[in-house]
Write a protein that holds these residues in place. Structure first.
Motif, PDB file in Angstrom:
ATOM      1  N   SER A   1       0.800  -1.224   0.000  1.00 53.23           N
ATOM      2  CA  SER A   1       0.000   0.000   0.000  1.00 53.23           C
ATOM      3  C   SER A   1       0.831   1.272   0.000  1.00 53.23           C
ATOM      4  CB  SER A   1      -0.933   0.018   1.213  1.00 53.23           C
ATOM      5  OG  SER A   1      -0.197  -0.061   2.417  1.00 53.23           O
TER       6      SER A   1
ATOM      7  N   ASP B   1       0.661   1.665  -3.731  1.00 52.81           N
ATOM      8  CA  ASP B   1      -0.562   1.329  -4.474  1.00 52.81           C
ATOM      9  C   ASP B   1      -1.291   2.603  -4.900  1.00 52.81           C
ATOM     10  OD1 ASP B   1      -2.992   0.448  -5.463  1.00 52.81           O
ATOM     11  OD2 ASP B   1      -3.424  -0.875  -3.778  1.00 52.81           O
TER      12      ASP B   1
ATOM     13  N   GLY C   1      -4.676   0.000  -7.159  1.00 52.06           N
ATOM     14  CA  GLY C   1      -4.769  -1.393  -7.557  1.00 52.06           C
ATOM     15  C   GLY C   1      -5.773  -2.200  -6.756  1.00 52.06           C
TER      16      GLY C   1
ATOM     17  N   PRO D   1      -2.542   1.787 -12.178  1.00 56.14           N
ATOM     18  CA  PRO D   1      -2.550   0.413 -11.684  1.00 56.14           C
ATOM     19  C   PRO D   1      -2.727  -0.579 -12.832  1.00 56.14           C
ATOM     20  CG  PRO D   1      -3.983   1.799 -10.343  1.00 56.14           C
ATOM     21  CD  PRO D   1      -3.591   2.608 -11.535  1.00 56.14           C
TER      22      PRO D   1
ATOM     23  N   ASN E   1       1.827  -0.037 -12.503  1.00 59.93           N
ATOM     24  CA  ASN E   1       1.965  -0.221 -11.064  1.00 59.93           C
ATOM     25  C   ASN E   1       1.285  -1.534 -10.665  1.00 59.93           C
ATOM     26  OD1 ASN E   1       2.239  -0.019  -8.318  1.00 59.93           O
ATOM     27  ND2 ASN E   1       1.462   2.070  -8.183  1.00 59.93           N
TER      28      ASN E   1
ATOM     29  N   ILE F   1      -0.095  -3.548  -4.582  1.00 59.56           N
ATOM     30  CA  ILE F   1      -1.460  -3.695  -4.084  1.00 59.56           C
ATOM     31  C   ILE F   1      -1.451  -3.628  -2.555  1.00 59.56           C
ATOM     32  CG2 ILE F   1      -3.446  -5.237  -3.894  1.00 59.56           C
ATOM     33  CD1 ILE F   1      -3.310  -4.466  -6.676  1.00 59.56           C
TER      34      ILE F   1
ATOM     35  N   GLN G   1       2.609 -10.573  -8.408  1.00 59.08           N
ATOM     36  CA  GLN G   1       2.844  -9.313  -9.109  1.00 59.08           C
ATOM     37  C   GLN G   1       3.868  -9.499 -10.232  1.00 59.08           C
ATOM     38  OE1 GLN G   1       3.619  -5.968  -6.478  1.00 59.08           O
ATOM     39  NE2 GLN G   1       2.210  -6.774  -4.941  1.00 59.08           N
TER      40      GLN G   1
END
Length: 373
Positions: free
Chosen positions: A50, A53, A56, A102, A117, A120, A137
């Motif tokens: 985060s 993020d 996402g 995202p 990006n 998450i 990811q």
């Protein structure tokens, strides 16, 4: 950090508001984000949690992130857990580049010409194959790259070509959730520290996988002093606090994680001789911000801006930021922490400026240098 916990609120008097105005009038030299001229579009791929993020979680799981998140810069919620921009946003803006979209945002309309990006909220290195762990990811990136190059081969324009993927910067900022979640399972300090090599090995494996995909430029952030996060302070026994009110055991575990990550970065530089791997000591930047908050124009660094409960932390796990019953401080209040886990835009701006200074980087490679060579 974890999406089920977001936070804080305080009302500051006129003295603090006037102080803040004076502070912001004085920050151009201290916290200005330098702009550079890059000949070609910088391409950045981000992997993390985060802290990076940019929407996402909202795109990937439909998780609702409400105002006042996003109120300061975007004037709407963008899925970021902050009142405004994140560190990655400021890094992009230092390059005069667009903010990153995202990967999972199907309605963005982006061609991802400047990267994507994958970070998450709530992500960690372990366990693997759990949305959205680091290896997931990386798998998403591998799919993204293959599909993009397939489209390029058919004549599609405004997409990243093979050289673009090689020239891109790969930024990794993850590990905070691994340590915090381990402590939350009532593991002892010794038990938590025994897990750290496995966490770092996952980051090492991610770098190697990306390298095998053609990546050659890596920017690796270590993890911050999670023992200074109001959420953790409010939910943990107040034992072994340091002189700044942070939990010593959590911060010691974070430092051990960072030492291991530093050594892995050094090892990879030897193994991957044609790669550039920059290790950034974000922990020192963030801890200095807590320890010297007043010096930087902030106040009550352990009290959150958006949440509930009042002093000393203004965090209540039952009433988090954006949920019914929360309270929020005045916009522009000199807070370090936004919701108990994440920083305010003002704090993120300061952190980004320190990252860009190269004073906390090993080797001391300027951020924009990686896009000029």
């Amino acid at each position: 950090m974890s999406y089920h916990s977001i936070i804080c609120s305080c009302n500051f008097n006129l003295f603090f508001l006037l102080s803040l105005i004076l502070y912001y009038l004085s920050i151009p030299a201290a916290f200005a984000i330098p702009k550079t001229q890059i000949g070609k579009t910088p391409v950045i791929f981000v992997f993390g949690d985060s802290n990076s993020d940019t929407g996402g979680l909202a795109a990937g799981l439909g998780f609702r992130i409400n105002l006042p998140n996003g109120r300061t810069f975007f004037h709407r919620s963008t899925g970021r857990l902050s009142d405004g921009r994140l560190v990655i946003d400021f890094l992009c803006q230092s390059l005069n580049s667009s903010l990153l979209t995202p990967y999972l945002d199907a309605l963005s309309g982006s061609t991802f010409a400047n990267g994507a990006n994958f970070a998450i909220v709530g992500s960690s290195t372990l366990p693997k194959y759990v949305p959205f762990s680091l290896n997931i990811q990386v798998m998403q990136f591998v799919h993204f790259k293959a599909r993009t190059l397939e489209l390029v081969s058919t004549g599609k324009r405004n997409l990243i070509n093979d050289q673009g993927f090689r020239d891109a910067l790969y930024l990794i900022d993850i590990g905070q959730n691994d340590i915090a979640d381990s402590f939350s399972k009532n593991l002892s300090y010794v038990e938590v520290t025994k897990k750290i090599p496995d966490f770092v090995t996952e980051i090492e494996n991610a770098i190697k996988t990306l390298y095998n995909q053609g990546a050659r430029k890596f920017w690796v952030h270590n993890t911050g002093p999670l023992g200074c996060l109001p959420k953790i302070l409010s939910l943990s026994p107040k034992k072994n606090l340091d002189s700044f009110g942070c939990l010593s055991s959590y911060n010691a575990a974070a430092r051990l994680f960072n030492e291991e990550l530093f050594h892995v970065s050094q090892k990879l530089r030897i193994q991957l001789t044609d790669a550039t791997i920059v290790y950034v000591d974000v922990h020192s930047i963030k801890y200095d911000l807590i320890a010297n908050a007043t010096k930087y124009g902030f106040s009550n660094p352990l009290m959150v801006c958006c949440g509930s409960g009042g002093p000393p932390y203004n965090y209540d796990v039952r009433v988090t930021c954006g949920q019914p019953g929360y309270q929020v401080c005045e916009e522009g209040s000199p807070h370090v922490n936004w919701d108990g886990i994440h920083h305010t835009e003002a704090a993120n701006k300061m952190i980004a400026s320190r990252i860009l200074s190269t004073a906390y980087s090993n080797p001391r490679v300027p951020f924009d240098f990686l896009f000029r060579h």
